[in-house]
Structure formats: C-alpha cells, structure tokens
Design a protein around this motif. Structure first.
Motif, PDB file in Angstrom:
ATOM      1  N   ALA A  92     -12.951 -53.672 -39.783  1.00 34.17           N
ATOM      2  CA  ALA A  92     -11.969 -52.580 -39.772  1.00 34.17           C
ATOM      3  C   ALA A  92     -12.618 -51.244 -39.415  1.00 34.17           C
ATOM      4  CB  ALA A  92     -11.298 -52.478 -41.141  1.00 34.17           C
ATOM      5  N   GLY A  93     -13.931 -51.273 -39.118  1.00 36.54           N
ATOM      6  CA  GLY A  93     -14.631 -50.056 -38.740  1.00 36.54           C
ATOM      7  C   GLY A  93     -15.095 -49.225 -39.913  1.00 36.54           C
ATOM      8  N   GLN A  94     -15.053 -49.791 -41.131  1.00 39.14           N
ATOM      9  CA  GLN A  94     -15.454 -49.058 -42.331  1.00 39.14           C
ATOM     10  C   GLN A  94     -16.923 -49.363 -42.608  1.00 39.14           C
ATOM     11  OE1 GLN A  94     -15.863 -46.577 -44.471  1.00 39.14           O
ATOM     12  NE2 GLN A  94     -13.649 -46.688 -44.797  1.00 39.14           N
ATOM     13  N   LEU A  95     -17.805 -48.512 -42.123  1.00 40.11           N
ATOM     14  CA  LEU A  95     -19.239 -48.731 -42.286  1.00 40.11           C
ATOM     15  C   LEU A  95     -19.777 -48.078 -43.557  1.00 40.11           C
ATOM     16  CD1 LEU A  95     -20.457 -48.249 -38.598  1.00 40.11           C
ATOM     17  CD2 LEU A  95     -19.716 -50.335 -39.762  1.00 40.11           C
ATOM     18  N   ALA A  96     -19.125 -47.007 -43.999  1.00 36.75           N
ATOM     19  CA  ALA A  96     -19.557 -46.352 -45.238  1.00 36.75           C
ATOM     20  C   ALA A  96     -19.283 -47.278 -46.425  1.00 36.75           C
ATOM     21  CB  ALA A  96     -18.816 -45.042 -45.424  1.00 36.75           C
ATOM     22  N   LYS A  97     -20.098 -47.133 -47.451  1.00 34.09           N
ATOM     23  CA  LYS A  97     -19.957 -48.017 -48.609  1.00 34.09           C
ATOM     24  C   LYS A  97     -20.291 -47.247 -49.882  1.00 34.09           C
ATOM     25  CE  LYS A  97     -21.282 -52.639 -50.225  1.00 34.09           C
ATOM     26  NZ  LYS A  97     -21.232 -52.282 -51.657  1.00 34.09           N
ATOM     27  N   ASN A  98     -19.297 -47.126 -50.753  1.00 32.47           N
ATOM     28  CA  ASN A  98     -19.501 -46.610 -52.111  1.00 32.47           C
ATOM     29  C   ASN A  98     -18.432 -47.239 -52.987  1.00 32.47           C
ATOM     30  OD1 ASN A  98     -17.086 -44.989 -51.921  1.00 32.47           O
ATOM     31  ND2 ASN A  98     -18.288 -43.451 -50.801  1.00 32.47           N
ATOM     32  N   ASP A  99     -18.452 -46.973 -54.273  1.00 31.11           N
ATOM     33  CA  ASP A  99     -17.548 -47.675 -55.188  1.00 31.11           C
ATOM     34  C   ASP A  99     -16.064 -47.443 -54.878  1.00 31.11           C
ATOM     35  OD1 ASP A  99     -19.803 -48.661 -56.339  1.00 31.11           O
ATOM     36  OD2 ASP A  99     -19.774 -47.335 -58.078  1.00 31.11           O
ATOM     37  N   PRO A 100     -15.614 -46.186 -54.679  1.00 36.12           N
ATOM     38  CA  PRO A 100     -14.188 -45.992 -54.352  1.00 36.12           C
ATOM     39  C   PRO A 100     -13.784 -46.661 -53.035  1.00 36.12           C
ATOM     40  CG  PRO A 100     -15.169 -43.930 -55.116  1.00 36.12           C
ATOM     41  CD  PRO A 100     -16.295 -44.884 -54.899  1.00 36.12           C
ATOM     42  N   ILE A 101     -14.667 -46.598 -52.023  1.00 37.94           N
ATOM     43  CA  ILE A 101     -14.360 -47.258 -50.752  1.00 37.94           C
ATOM     44  C   ILE A 101     -14.296 -48.765 -50.945  1.00 37.94           C
ATOM     45  CG2 ILE A 101     -15.290 -47.801 -48.467  1.00 37.94           C
ATOM     46  CD1 ILE A 101     -16.344 -44.941 -48.318  1.00 37.94           C
ATOM     47  N   ASP A 102     -15.231 -49.312 -51.724  1.00 40.54           N
ATOM     48  CA  ASP A 102     -15.235 -50.755 -51.985  1.00 40.54           C
ATOM     49  C   ASP A 102     -13.929 -51.190 -52.645  1.00 40.54           C
ATOM     50  OD1 ASP A 102     -17.709 -50.942 -50.886  1.00 40.54           O
ATOM     51  OD2 ASP A 102     -18.784 -51.170 -52.777  1.00 40.54           O
ATOM     52  N   ALA A 103     -13.444 -50.410 -53.608  1.00 38.59           N
ATOM     53  CA  ALA A 103     -12.188 -50.749 -54.288  1.00 38.59           C
ATOM     54  C   ALA A 103     -11.033 -50.787 -53.293  1.00 38.59           C
ATOM     55  CB  ALA A 103     -11.903 -49.740 -55.400  1.00 38.59           C
ATOM     56  N   GLU A 104     -11.018 -49.837 -52.363  1.00 36.42           N
ATOM     57  CA  GLU A 104      -9.960 -49.803 -51.348  1.00 36.42           C
ATOM     58  C   GLU A 104     -10.057 -51.002 -50.416  1.00 36.42           C
ATOM     59  OE1 GLU A 104      -8.162 -46.944 -47.793  1.00 36.42           O
ATOM     60  OE2 GLU A 104      -9.838 -46.253 -49.026  1.00 36.42           O
ATOM     61  N   MET A 105     -11.278 -51.363 -50.004  1.00 36.69           N
ATOM     62  CA  MET A 105     -11.469 -52.500 -49.113  1.00 36.69           C
ATOM     63  C   MET A 105     -11.065 -53.814 -49.786  1.00 36.69           C
ATOM     64  SD  MET A 105     -12.377 -51.470 -46.136  1.00 36.69           S
ATOM     65  CE  MET A 105     -11.284 -50.078 -46.437  1.00 36.69           C
ATOM     66  N   ILE A 106     -11.382 -53.939 -51.075  1.00 42.34           N
ATOM     67  CA  ILE A 106     -10.991 -55.145 -51.824  1.00 42.34           C
ATOM     68  C   ILE A 106      -9.469 -55.255 -51.866  1.00 42.34           C
ATOM     69  CG2 ILE A 106     -11.028 -56.281 -54.070  1.00 42.34           C
ATOM     70  CD1 ILE A 106     -13.808 -54.915 -54.493  1.00 42.34           C
ATOM     71  N   ALA A 107      -8.798 -54.131 -52.121  1.00 40.23           N
ATOM     72  CA  ALA A 107      -7.329 -54.131 -52.155  1.00 40.23           C
ATOM     73  C   ALA A 107      -6.760 -54.521 -50.793  1.00 40.23           C
ATOM     74  CB  ALA A 107      -6.823 -52.748 -52.566  1.00 40.23           C
ATOM     75  N   TRP A 108      -7.298 -53.946 -49.742  1.00 40.78           N
ATOM     76  CA  TRP A 108      -6.825 -54.232 -48.385  1.00 40.78           C
ATOM     77  C   TRP A 108      -7.052 -55.698 -48.035  1.00 40.78           C
ATOM     78  CZ3 TRP A 108      -8.778 -51.168 -43.446  1.00 40.78           C
ATOM     79  CH2 TRP A 108      -7.886 -51.396 -42.391  1.00 40.78           C
ATOM     80  N   PHE A 109      -8.218 -56.223 -48.389  1.00 45.07           N
ATOM     81  CA  PHE A 109      -8.521 -57.630 -48.147  1.00 45.07           C
ATOM     82  C   PHE A 109      -7.508 -58.531 -48.849  1.00 45.07           C
ATOM     83  CE2 PHE A 109     -10.588 -61.551 -49.610  1.00 45.07           C
ATOM     84  CZ  PHE A 109     -11.075 -62.073 -48.426  1.00 45.07           C
TER      85      PHE A 109
END
Length: 298
Positions: A92-109
């Motif tokens: 999805a082009g999301q290369l940055a990684k931190n806890d809030p971003i990870d939570a969003e990616m998990i939800a999207w997945f």
C-alpha cells in the motif's frame, strides 16, 4: 470503508506495556495501558464505537490476554500473521513504521481480507499449543547441552551438565504426559491424533504439534494444508517459457520444523510408501532436501 458484513473493525498494535488501537473507518485512535484498568477502558471504548471485530498481530504471547478479554466481552478477537500485515502495508506504499501506523495497517488488513476472520477461539487448543511449545523449548535446551557434552570439559562441568540433562529429561517427560492426557480427554484431539499417528513414522510429538498449531486440520484439502505448513512449492520465478526452480516459503515455521524431522524419519526409514517415493526422486537426481520436501507435501 467497512469490513465484510458491515462489521466495524479495530486494529490493535500490542506491546509489553501498552496497546495502540485504531478504528480506521472512523479515524479514531487511542492508547491503553497493559493493565486490568487499561483492558477495561479498551472494552468501553470499543463498545462506545460499536466495534465488532478487533485484530492484532502475534506478539510473542502478549496478545493472548488482550484477545481473551475481547472474546469474553463478545468482540471477535483475531490474531493475524505479522509478516502478512507488513507485506500488505508495503504494497500500500506505507514504508514508515511505528505503533499507531501499525495499528492502522492491522485494521486495514482485517477489513480487506475475509480470511482474516481466523479460527474460533479454542481454549483447549491454546492450552495444548502452549504445552507443546514449552516441551519444544526444553528439547532445544537439551539438544544444545548434549552438543556441549561432546567436547572435553572439567569434571565439575561434566557433572553439572549431566545433572541438568537428567532434570530436563524428567521435565520433558512430565510435559509429554500432560500432552497425552489432554489429547486423550479431548475427543476431537484424540480423533485427529489417531489419524495422524496411523501414518508410519509420525508419533505423538508430531500429532500434538500439528493439532495445536493447525486448527484447520480435517477441514481443508491437502494442497491448502501443505501451504499452511509451508511445504508447498511455489512457482515464483516463471516467465514466458522459462520455468524457474520451485521454492517453499511462508507457512507456520514452528510446526514445519516439527513435521520436517518426523517426515525425514518417515521418508528415509519408517514409512514404506514415503520411502519408495523419496527413493524414486533421489534416483531421478533430485537433491535430498527437495525429495524430502516433496514427501512432506504429498
């Protein structure tokens, strides 16, 4: 975007001391402490926003208590594969990684993939998986210590190693007895164990590992089972008329390791059918590991 069947989904990034939670479709984010108060606050917050499903990555065991609390309150708690979530984020082009971003990616997945529903919670299977994991950890220590005894060491060190080996053997035996008792007293486990152990070369340790780590057994076909195990060969280098070398990848590493050792014995010694298959592949010039992988996936 709503998840399948309009179920509102939250993504939870689990750390040792806290969790970051994201309800992506509502643009809501929150952090909760890993404490009884934090878990109660999380449930209230999810209920307030009418969340029906919450997904989190496997995080070395820290996710278990959060998943348990969610399920007890009627919220579907899912544990998903971290590697799949990370690959999804990169795609999805999301290369940055931190806890809030990870939570969003998990939800999207979890919103995107219907198979992210996962398996229904099974307390008996979780207990079995934890005992099997503890047994394997002790066996790893035992193997390491045995390797050390092959080298010359002072008497005091040899005696210490022998004492530890005896203690490890006793503790492993206790865990094996607990595993056997749990399987025997759980009818669905006993039925699966009987089927698995009917294959020459596969014994109690292998069947316990498969039952604990692969709840899909008995509900899926051979090809899907091989893929979940990580023994399915993938054509990841074909292009035009070129046919690349097949490779195994993915799957559940811990259970694959257990099954690999059992298959090695079955294919080379104990199982006449697999041994004949293995020998034919070797006779055709296949590498031993390629032949063994084919036996695992057959």
């Amino acid at each position: 975007m709503m998840a399948q069947n309009d179920v509102l989904v939250a993504g939870i990034d689990v750390a040792k001391d806290k969790v970051d939670v994201c309800i992506r479709s509502l643009s809501q984010r929150q952090t909760f402490t890993s404490s009884p108060e934090g878990r109660r606050a999380l449930i209230r917050w999810l209920r307030k926003h009418k969340v029906g499903k919450a997904a989190m990555e496997a995080s070395g065991g820290y996710e278990r208590e959060w998943a348990k609390v969610l399920r007890q309150d009627g919220i579907e708690g899912l544990v998903v594969d971290p590697k799949r979530v990370r690959n999804f984020a990169k795609s999805a082009g999301q290369l940055a990684k931190n806890d809030p971003i990870d939570a969003e990616m998990i939800a999207w997945f979890a919103e995107t993939f219907i198979e992210a529903r996962g398996q229904a919670y099974d307390a008996a299977r979780e207990k079995l998986a934890q005992i099997v994991s503890a047994r394997q950890a002790l066996i790893d220590v035992q193997t390491s210590l045995r390797n050390r005894t092959e080298h010359s060491t002072p008497d005091v060190v040899q005696k210490m190693q022998n004492r530890l080996l005896k203690r490890l053997a006793a503790e492993i035996a206790k865990l094996e007895a607990a595993i056997a008792a749990l399987i025997k007293t759980t009818p669905r486990f006993a039925e699966l164990a009987e089927i698995i152990e009917s294959v020459p070369g596969l014994a109690g340790g292998t069947s316990a590992g498969l039952i604990g780590a692969m709840p899909e057994l008995g509900q899926i076909g051979n090809k899907v089972a091989a893929a979940l195990l990580g023994a399915a060969p993938y054509d990841d280098d074909d292009s035009g008329k070129r046919r690349g070398v097949r490779h195994i990848q993915g799957g559940r590493r811990k259970v694959r390791n257990v099954f690999y050792m059992a298959s090695m014995g079955a294919a080379t010694r104990h199982n006449p059918v697999l041994k004949a298959f293995y020998d034919r592949l070797i006779a055709k010039g296949k590498e031993p590991k390629v032949a063994l992988t084919a036996a695992c996936a057959s």
